[in-house]
Design a protein around this motif. Structure first.
Motif, PDB file in Angstrom:
ATOM      1  N   SER A 256       0.849  -1.228  -0.004  1.00 44.88           N
ATOM      2  CA  SER A 256       0.188   0.057  -0.047  1.00 44.88           C
ATOM      3  C   SER A 256       0.804   1.211  -0.057  1.00 44.88           C
ATOM      4  N   LEU A 257       0.472   2.294  -0.758  1.00 43.28           N
ATOM      5  CA  LEU A 257       0.947   3.457  -0.610  1.00 43.28           C
ATOM      6  C   LEU A 257       0.167   4.392   0.240  1.00 43.28           C
ATOM      7  N   SER A 258       1.071   5.411   0.944  1.00 43.75           N
ATOM      8  CA  SER A 258       0.161   6.352   1.699  1.00 43.75           C
ATOM      9  C   SER A 258       0.056   7.921   0.902  1.00 43.75           C
ATOM     10  N   LEU A 259      -0.603   8.001  -0.006  1.00 45.73           N
ATOM     11  CA  LEU A 259      -0.471   9.067  -0.684  1.00 45.73           C
ATOM     12  C   LEU A 259      -1.297  10.466  -0.322  1.00 45.73           C
ATOM     13  N   GLU A 260      -0.301  11.394  -0.190  1.00 45.88           N
ATOM     14  CA  GLU A 260      -0.821  12.723   0.479  1.00 45.88           C
ATOM     15  C   GLU A 260       0.134  13.700  -0.013  1.00 45.88           C
TER      16      GLU A 260
ATOM     17  N   VAL B 223       1.952  14.712  -4.935  1.00 41.44           N
ATOM     18  CA  VAL B 223       1.213  13.702  -4.373  1.00 41.44           C
ATOM     19  C   VAL B 223       2.110  12.442  -4.274  1.00 41.44           C
ATOM     20  N   ALA B 224       2.633  12.026  -3.009  1.00 43.87           N
ATOM     21  CA  ALA B 224       3.230  10.950  -2.787  1.00 43.87           C
ATOM     22  C   ALA B 224       3.263  10.304  -1.628  1.00 43.87           C
ATOM     23  N   ASP B 225       3.828   8.961  -1.471  1.00 41.33           N
ATOM     24  CA  ASP B 225       4.098   8.474  -0.139  1.00 41.33           C
ATOM     25  C   ASP B 225       5.315   9.301   0.616  1.00 41.33           C
ATOM     26  N   ARG B 226       5.102  10.031   1.666  1.00 43.31           N
ATOM     27  CA  ARG B 226       6.021  10.710   1.998  1.00 43.31           C
ATOM     28  C   ARG B 226       7.246  10.019   2.599  1.00 43.31           C
TER      29      ARG B 226
ATOM     30  N   ARG C 243       8.210   6.877   1.637  1.00 44.05           N
ATOM     31  CA  ARG C 243       8.996   6.377   0.411  1.00 44.05           C
ATOM     32  C   ARG C 243       9.833   7.360  -0.360  1.00 44.05           C
ATOM     33  N   ILE C 244       9.593   8.509  -0.470  1.00 40.04           N
ATOM     34  CA  ILE C 244      10.101   9.757  -1.077  1.00 40.04           C
ATOM     35  C   ILE C 244      11.063  10.180   0.045  1.00 40.04           C
TER      36      ILE C 244
END
Length: 181
Positions: A97-101, A142-145, A147-148
């Motif tokens: 899962s990705l936590s996109l924000e 907009v990304a998974d903080r 992981r970035i």
């Protein structure tokens, strides 16, 4: 008793061999996944102890504000490690899962540089943050903080290793300018 002929029978077992190899590979992956899940579960316990002790230490009145900030930094990194452990457990269960924000890249870069600045200084490499964006560029994606964050800190770490090498070759003081574009 004299032979009159022979009957030869051939069967292509290529597909059977491929299926056996695939089954063997799947079994190995399952075993590795179970082992990883077990290790990760065991790693989470000491990390929880570290967090508990940090919370206790940061709450002590005799601890300076500077040391409380260090406790906060350590706490944040341990929480990141716990998040990575959870990702591995989820992956072992077949869940991704990705936590996109919305992520402010300028703030993320500033945080990464601040966290790594002292580490770079001990290696004789100066890391600094420019903080500028190209004209009309938005600092938000907009990304998974997390992981970035990991990708960013990996890039910074790789740059440090490369610059340590070049410093020994060039014998100069090296600066790394970090600017998102």
């Amino acid at each position: 008793g004299k032979s009159v002929g022979r009957v030869w029978s051939f069967r292509d077992i290529t597909e059977l061999k491929r299926q056996q190899e695939e089954l063997s590979r799947t079994e190995r992956l399952r075993t590795v996944g179970e082992l990883a899940a077990s290790i990760i579960h065991d790693l989470k316990n000491p990390m929880q102890v570290i967090l508990g002790n940090l919370e206790f230490l940061a709450g002590e009145s005799s601890v300076s504000d500077k040391h409380k900030r260090y406790c906060g930094t350590i706490e944040k990194q341990v929480e990141r490690m716990l998040g990575m452990c959870q990702e591995i457990l989820d992956f072992a269960r077949g869940e991704v899962s990705l936590s996109l924000e919305p992520v402010n890249l300028l703030e993320l870069c500033k945080e990464a540089v601040n966290l790594n600045e002292k580490l770079f200084a001990t290696a004789g490499v100066r890391l600094f943050y420019d903080g500028r964006l190209e004209q009309n560029a938005s600092p938000f994606i907009v990304a998974d903080r997390e992981r970035i964050w990991r990708a960013l800190t990996n890039l910074i770490g790789n740059a440090k290793e490369a610059m340590e090498f070049y410093k020994t070759v060039l014998g100069e003081n090296i600066e790394i300018e970090f600017r998102p574009s």
